[in-house]
Design an enzyme around this catalytic site. Sequence first.
Site, PDB file in Angstrom:
ATOM      1  N   GLU A 164      -8.664  -7.301  -2.560  1.00 52.88           N
ATOM      2  CA  GLU A 164      -7.959  -6.147  -3.110  1.00 52.88           C
ATOM      3  C   GLU A 164      -8.682  -5.526  -4.299  1.00 52.88           C
ATOM      4  O   GLU A 164      -8.153  -5.501  -5.403  1.00 52.88           O
ATOM      5  CB  GLU A 164      -6.562  -6.581  -3.557  1.00 52.88           C
ATOM      6  N   PRO A 165      -9.880  -5.004  -4.083  1.00 52.92           N
ATOM      7  CA  PRO A 165     -10.589  -4.401  -5.213  1.00 52.92           C
ATOM      8  C   PRO A 165      -9.945  -3.069  -5.609  1.00 52.92           C
ATOM      9  O   PRO A 165      -9.630  -2.254  -4.750  1.00 52.92           O
ATOM     10  CB  PRO A 165     -11.998  -4.156  -4.644  1.00 52.92           C
ATOM     11  N   GLY A 166      -9.727  -2.881  -6.899  1.00 50.51           N
ATOM     12  CA  GLY A 166      -9.261  -1.589  -7.393  1.00 50.51           C
ATOM     13  C   GLY A 166     -10.358  -0.996  -8.253  1.00 50.51           C
ATOM     14  O   GLY A 166     -11.069  -0.067  -7.876  1.00 50.51           O
ATOM     15  N   ARG A 206      -7.388   1.516 -22.680  1.00 47.92           N
ATOM     16  CA  ARG A 206      -7.985   0.193 -22.458  1.00 47.92           C
ATOM     17  C   ARG A 206      -8.684  -0.371 -23.687  1.00 47.92           C
ATOM     18  O   ARG A 206      -8.692  -1.576 -23.902  1.00 47.92           O
ATOM     19  CB  ARG A 206      -8.933   0.212 -21.254  1.00 47.92           C
ATOM     20  N   TYR A 265      -7.100  -3.787 -24.537  1.00 46.16           N
ATOM     21  CA  TYR A 265      -7.878  -4.968 -24.125  1.00 46.16           C
ATOM     22  C   TYR A 265      -9.140  -5.169 -24.932  1.00 46.16           C
ATOM     23  O   TYR A 265      -9.958  -6.006 -24.572  1.00 46.16           O
ATOM     24  CB  TYR A 265      -8.330  -4.818 -22.665  1.00 46.16           C
ATOM     25  N   CYS A 270      -2.154   9.673 -33.733  1.00 47.72           N
ATOM     26  CA  CYS A 270      -1.732   9.189 -35.047  1.00 47.72           C
ATOM     27  C   CYS A 270      -1.662   7.669 -35.046  1.00 47.72           C
ATOM     28  O   CYS A 270      -0.577   7.085 -35.109  1.00 47.72           O
ATOM     29  CB  CYS A 270      -0.381   9.772 -35.397  1.00 47.72           C
ATOM     30  N   GLU A 271      -2.813   7.050 -34.943  1.00 44.57           N
ATOM     31  CA  GLU A 271      -2.873   5.599 -34.775  1.00 44.57           C
ATOM     32  C   GLU A 271      -4.297   5.195 -35.105  1.00 44.57           C
ATOM     33  O   GLU A 271      -5.236   5.739 -34.509  1.00 44.57           O
ATOM     34  CB  GLU A 271      -2.548   5.310 -33.296  1.00 44.57           C
ATOM     35  N   TYR A 318      -7.697   2.564 -14.228  1.00 47.47           N
ATOM     36  CA  TYR A 318      -6.801   2.205 -15.337  1.00 47.47           C
ATOM     37  C   TYR A 318      -6.910   3.141 -16.541  1.00 47.47           C
ATOM     38  O   TYR A 318      -6.631   2.735 -17.670  1.00 47.47           O
ATOM     39  CB  TYR A 318      -7.008   0.743 -15.752  1.00 47.47           C
TER      40      TYR A 318
HETATM   41  C1  LIG Z   1      -4.468  -5.481 -10.314  1.00 50.34           C
HETATM   42  C2  LIG Z   1      -4.518  -6.167  -9.010  1.00 50.34           C
HETATM   43  C3  LIG Z   1      -5.599  -5.977  -8.169  1.00 50.34           C
HETATM   44  C4  LIG Z   1      -6.782  -5.126  -8.521  1.00 50.34           C
HETATM   45  O1  LIG Z   1      -7.484  -5.590  -9.616  1.00 50.34           O
HETATM   46  P1  LIG Z   1      -8.905  -4.927  -9.989  1.00 50.34           P
HETATM   47  O2  LIG Z   1      -9.297  -5.606 -11.235  1.00 50.34           O
HETATM   48  O3  LIG Z   1      -8.654  -3.476 -10.182  1.00 50.34           O
HETATM   49  O4  LIG Z   1      -9.810  -5.187  -8.837  1.00 50.34           O
HETATM   50  C5  LIG Z   1      -5.575  -6.587  -6.940  1.00 50.34           C
HETATM   51  N1  LIG Z   1      -4.532  -7.371  -6.566  1.00 50.34           N
HETATM   52  C6  LIG Z   1      -3.467  -7.573  -7.365  1.00 50.34           C
HETATM   53  C7  LIG Z   1      -2.364  -8.423  -6.896  1.00 50.34           C
HETATM   54  C8  LIG Z   1      -3.428  -6.982  -8.612  1.00 50.34           C
HETATM   55  O5  LIG Z   1      -2.374  -7.204  -9.400  1.00 50.34           O
END
Ligand SMILES: *Cc1c(COP(=O)(O)O)cnc(C)c1O
Length: 463
Positions: free
Chosen positions: A320-322, A360, A364, A391-392, A421
């Site tokens: 599940e790459p985002g 971010r 983070y 304002c931070e 993100y």
């Molecule tokens: C956030 C998330 C992702 C994606 O994470 P990336 O760091 O964007 O690759 C995949 N699976 C689950 C369950 C997540 O919560």
Amino acid sequence: MSRSAHPAGPRHADVLTEGHYAAPPADLNVLDEKVWARTVSRNDDGAVTVGGIEVTRLAEEFGTPAYFLDESDFRARCRAWADAFGPGADVFYAGKAFLSRAVVRWLKEEGLNLDVCSGGELTTALDAGMPAERIAFHGNNKTVAEIEWAVQVGVGRIVLDSFQEIVRVSHIAQRLGKRQRVQIRVTVGVEAHTHEFIATAHEDQKFGIALAGGQAAEAVRRALRLDGIELIGIHSHIGSQIFDMAGFEVSARRVVQLLAEVRDEHGVELPEIDLGGGLGIAYTSDDDPRDPHEIAKALGDIVTRECEAAGLATPRISVEPGRAIVGPTAFTLYEVGTIKHLEGLRTYVSVDGGMSDNIRTALYDAEYSVALVSRRSDAEPMLVRVVGKHCESGDIVVKDAFLPSDLAPGDLIAVPATGAYCRSMASNYNHALRPPVVAVRDGEARVIVRRETEEDLLRLDVG
Ligand SMILES: *Cc1c(COP(=O)(O)O)cnc(C)c1O
């Protein structure tokens, strides 16, 4: 040491503690291709272009701040992930990184599946025509309404995140006369080597069911007894911005161990495992991300080896790459405003956005790079901190970076690798208007998420 433009500029030695900032890059005009979207380059006039269009033209047409997304890069990354994992595995794009209807259509065309984690994301996915069976629904606290809707439309899988949810989803599916395919999300006790708040597989956290203490095995026991759900596999997501495959190795090994226990106890071989996302990208030149083919091979080898050792058929793998897909494909374009030189301390470069379009850094402690993109400059490098207009005092976009010392108000600077993100976490703090996302491809630029307007703000405020 001569300094052409700003005699009061910072003395690097006063403010520099971290090694990798100690020396500026040899030439600030050179764009490191690791951190910039693929079609980004600097033309002979010195302006940076994306998809063949100069950023100066983009700024005139779409304003700043704005996110510019390289569509062909996005599509190429989708294809690279799909090719790397092949037809025997599934790639789910994690929609929370950045989701819009255009993105959903690209994913659909490039053969990817989609993770959503809220009713809003599900709406976007379905509205743009993603087939429900290619959607996975995540979340630690899905509402009853969200579950009902997901079951009703027939999402491919719901990832169960708690004991209560196992029962809840089964009851809802039964009531609707359906049997919902589900996975159980487990926490494997691996801590990804990133910032504490983005590591999610250690046990003291809100996500998943722990393998430790037999809890995940108990969850499987309960799920297998219920008629409203069909348990198709185990899910694990160990964190974010991970470069080292060792965490995935431990995670895969433990998940396969659970599959073997399930087989021994129930005589059932669960057909799928999902190893989540979290693959790192280059935010700065110091980061060395892995190629999807390398990742696919490493994960495939680990799972095959562990399954052979356990005497199990190799399950179907999903990932599940985002960030790894969308992150590198976009940059944020800002106009430089006030520049403040604090003698002996630091130079602050203020831009027309900030924590409302990129939280971010504040959240983070994330690192970013930045470049002057509206022109070339051969002025000496100066160390700066790029800050927003909010304002931070924690409103920092780039903590430490070098920009040319002739930088002036009105220059355009860009922060690369803001595809993931940033827009999805954007806020209206200080009643900021959230910036647009503009897709650029082959000399054409098209707004895919428009800029918010004052009218949008006032429309929500019903007086
Ligand atoms: C956030 C998330 C992702 C994606 O994470 P990336 O760091 O964007 O690759 C995949 N699976 C689950 C369950 C997540 O919560």
